[in-house]
Design an enzyme around this catalytic site. Structure first.
Site, short mmCIF file in Angstrom:
data_model
loop_
_atom_site.label_atom_id
_atom_site.label_comp_id
_atom_site.label_asym_id
_atom_site.label_seq_id
_atom_site.Cartn_x
_atom_site.Cartn_y
_atom_site.Cartn_z
N GLY A 68 0.86 -1.19 0.00
CA GLY A 68 0.00 0.00 0.00
C GLY A 68 0.89 1.24 0.00
O GLY A 68 2.02 1.20 -0.49
N ARG A 69 0.37 2.33 0.55
CA ARG A 69 1.14 3.57 0.53
C ARG A 69 2.49 3.41 1.22
O ARG A 69 3.51 3.83 0.72
CB ARG A 69 0.38 4.67 1.28
CG ARG A 69 -0.91 5.10 0.66
CD ARG A 69 -1.52 6.21 1.53
NE ARG A 69 -2.91 6.37 1.23
CZ ARG A 69 -3.86 5.59 1.71
NH1 ARG A 69 -3.56 4.61 2.55
NH2 ARG A 69 -5.11 5.77 1.38
N ILE A 70 2.45 2.83 2.43
CA ILE A 70 3.68 2.81 3.24
C ILE A 70 4.67 1.80 2.67
O ILE A 70 5.87 2.09 2.54
CB ILE A 70 3.35 2.52 4.73
CG1 ILE A 70 2.44 3.62 5.29
CG2 ILE A 70 4.64 2.46 5.54
CD1 ILE A 70 1.85 3.31 6.67
N HIS B 143 6.70 1.72 19.11
CA HIS B 143 5.59 2.15 18.23
C HIS B 143 5.72 3.64 17.90
O HIS B 143 4.83 4.43 18.18
CB HIS B 143 4.22 1.83 18.86
CG HIS B 143 3.13 1.71 17.82
ND1 HIS B 143 2.05 0.87 17.95
CD2 HIS B 143 2.96 2.34 16.62
CE1 HIS B 143 1.26 0.99 16.89
NE2 HIS B 143 1.79 1.87 16.06
N ARG C 274 1.50 -3.76 12.35
CA ARG C 274 0.78 -4.10 13.58
C ARG C 274 1.39 -5.38 14.16
O ARG C 274 1.66 -6.33 13.43
CB ARG C 274 -0.71 -4.32 13.31
CG ARG C 274 -1.53 -3.05 13.16
CD ARG C 274 -1.62 -2.23 14.46
NE ARG C 274 -2.40 -1.01 14.31
CZ ARG C 274 -1.89 0.18 14.01
NH1 ARG C 274 -0.60 0.35 13.83
NH2 ARG C 274 -2.68 1.23 13.91
N THR D 154 6.73 -2.56 11.04
CA THR D 154 6.25 -1.23 11.48
C THR D 154 4.73 -1.14 11.30
O THR D 154 4.18 -0.04 11.31
CB THR D 154 6.90 -0.10 10.65
OG1 THR D 154 6.70 -0.37 9.26
CG2 THR D 154 8.37 0.03 10.95
N GLY E 245 6.55 4.77 14.69
CA GLY E 245 6.57 4.94 13.22
C GLY E 245 6.11 6.31 12.76
O GLY E 245 6.70 6.90 11.86
N ARG F 294 -2.37 -8.10 -2.54
CA ARG F 294 -3.53 -8.61 -3.26
C ARG F 294 -3.51 -8.16 -4.72
O ARG F 294 -3.55 -8.96 -5.63
CB ARG F 294 -4.81 -8.12 -2.58
CG ARG F 294 -5.81 -9.25 -2.39
CD ARG F 294 -7.06 -8.79 -1.67
NE ARG F 294 -6.80 -8.47 -0.26
CZ ARG F 294 -7.66 -7.82 0.50
NH1 ARG F 294 -8.81 -7.40 0.03
NH2 ARG F 294 -7.39 -7.59 1.76
N GLU G 178 0.78 -4.78 23.10
CA GLU G 178 1.40 -3.53 23.57
C GLU G 178 0.72 -3.06 24.84
O GLU G 178 -0.49 -3.19 24.97
CB GLU G 178 1.28 -2.46 22.47
CG GLU G 178 2.08 -2.85 21.24
CD GLU G 178 1.96 -1.84 20.10
OE1 GLU G 178 1.41 -0.75 20.30
OE2 GLU G 178 2.43 -2.18 19.00
C1 GLV Z 1 -0.02 3.93 13.73
O1 GLV Z 1 0.30 2.86 14.11
C2 GLV Z 1 -1.09 4.18 12.83
O2 GLV Z 1 -1.83 3.26 12.44
O3 GLV Z 1 -1.24 5.35 12.48
C1 GLV Z 2 -2.34 2.21 4.69
O1 GLV Z 2 -2.66 1.10 4.84
C2 GLV Z 2 -1.08 2.70 4.19
O2 GLV Z 2 -0.24 1.89 3.72
O3 GLV Z 2 -0.92 3.93 4.27
#
Ligand code: GLV
Ligand code: GLV
Length: 333
Positions: A160-162, A289, A242, A240, A291, A182, A271
């Site tokens: 995805g984005r991240i 946590h 969940r 980074t 990130g 996917r 956590e």
């Molecule tokens: C951090 O864990 C978020 O989902 O923004």
């Molecule tokens: C959301 O899931 C993202 O990757 O920003």
């Protein structure tokens, strides 16, 4: 507007950056948790019962019981991109709008994945500890040998984005990039000649695996003992996303017994606790946590959460609403 004239009452469950708070205060009577600790569940439920809208945290369960107490609440803005803490179906069923904070924390989180990747493969935490304890006896050819990154294979789980940003930031390291997702990711394929592969191939081929998938029923314990034992013995696992995407007890065993070389973790299964044994492992780099913990990202999250909440309170979906159908229904009636 005087406080009494403000049309909405809003609960912010933990102090957030000023930028978001200012937006809210222009139109809302804001109750913000004054303590530097999470609200207890009873505190959350009783404060939410008085609110029209809530900005809440990834550590709070926004479920049927929450909505049963928070009867006035029309809008809930999650101060996070992940939404595994929310029962979205319950919210939608009750006509409550829900939003999250995608985009504003993409770079920060992708950067954190690199920070952990380097911390573990170049043994930064271990050598930092040696320096501080006075144990370092000077330069030696065989001490603190880790693994290089350049030219190695990077496996992205969840493109995805991240995940995409993480891989793109690695351009300078000339890595071969595999991804498991996917759908196809044309950006990664075009920019990095990345290849979409099945999970088993990604496990078998990657020197570094970075997890960026949301937590869902399908991804819970995706990295179990079987998956960890299918990784290269020389590979590193970075998370980074969940915590529960990894079976943390299995990971401790994998790190203790050398199934993999190391792990860089920002998130944990329960956590703020960690699995027994993890704290004693020198081949794990452990962050808290963090990130999204840059000034820019956190301020962007506060602004975006506030913009969403205000729009939803006014009966509009807002920029990153997750159930806009709630508002479509309202205008139909
Ligand atoms: C951090 O864990 C978020 O989902 O923004
Ligand atoms: C959301 O899931 C993202 O990757 O920003």
């Amino acid at each position: 507007m005087t406080e009494a004239q403000k049309p909405f009452s809003v609960l912010v469950t933990r102090a957030i950056p000023e930028a978001g708070l200012k937006l809210l205060q222009a139109e809302c009577r804001v109750t913000m948790n004054p303590e530097d600790r999470p609200l207890t569940r009873p505190e959350l439920l009783s404060l939410a019962a008085e609110a029209d809208g809530v900005i809440g945290l990834l550590t709070e369960k926004i479920d049927a019981a929450f909505f049963d107490s928070a009867k006035r609440v029309r809008a809930y803005a999650n101060y996070a991109v992940g939404i595994d803490n929310i029962s979205l179906a319950e919210a939608t069923k009750r006509g409550v709008g829900v939003s999250n904070t995608p985009g504003v924390l993409t770079d920060a989180t992708a950067e954190m994945a690199w920070a952990l990747l380097f911390a573990v493969c170049r043994r930064v935490v271990e050598s930092d500890a040696a320096m501080r304890s006075g144990r370092w006896a000077g330069w030696a050819p065989l001490h603190f040998i880790g693994s290089g990154v350049s030219g190695k294979t990077l496996g992205i789980v969840g493109a995805g984005r991240i995940g995409t940003a993480m891989a793109l930031k690695g351009r300078g390291f000339g890595m071969k990039v595999l991804y498991h997702n996917r759908g196809r990711n044309e950006v990664l394929e075009r920019e990095l000649s990345a290849r979409k592969v099945g999970f088993d191939e990604l496990l078998a081929e990657s020197d570094f695996i970075s997890i960026h998938t949301p937590l869902t029923a399908e991804t819970r314990h995706l990295f179990d003992a079987k998956a960890l034992s299918a990784m290269k013995k020389t590979a590193y696992l970075i998370n980074t996303a969940r915590g529960p995407v990894i079976d943390e007890n299995a990971l401790v065993k994998a790190l203790q017994e050398g199934w993999i070389a190391g792990a860089g973790l920002d998130v944990y299964e329960n956590e703020p606790r960690m699995a027994d044994g993890l704290a004693g492992l020198s081949n794990a780099a452990l962050a808290a946590h963090t990130g999204s913990a840059t000034a820019g990202a956190r301020s962007g999250m506060a602004t975006l959460a506030a913009e969403n909440l205000l729009a939803m309170l006014h009966g509009r979906p807002g920029p990153t609403c997750l159930n806009p159908e709630v508002f479509a229904k309202r205008t139909e009636n």
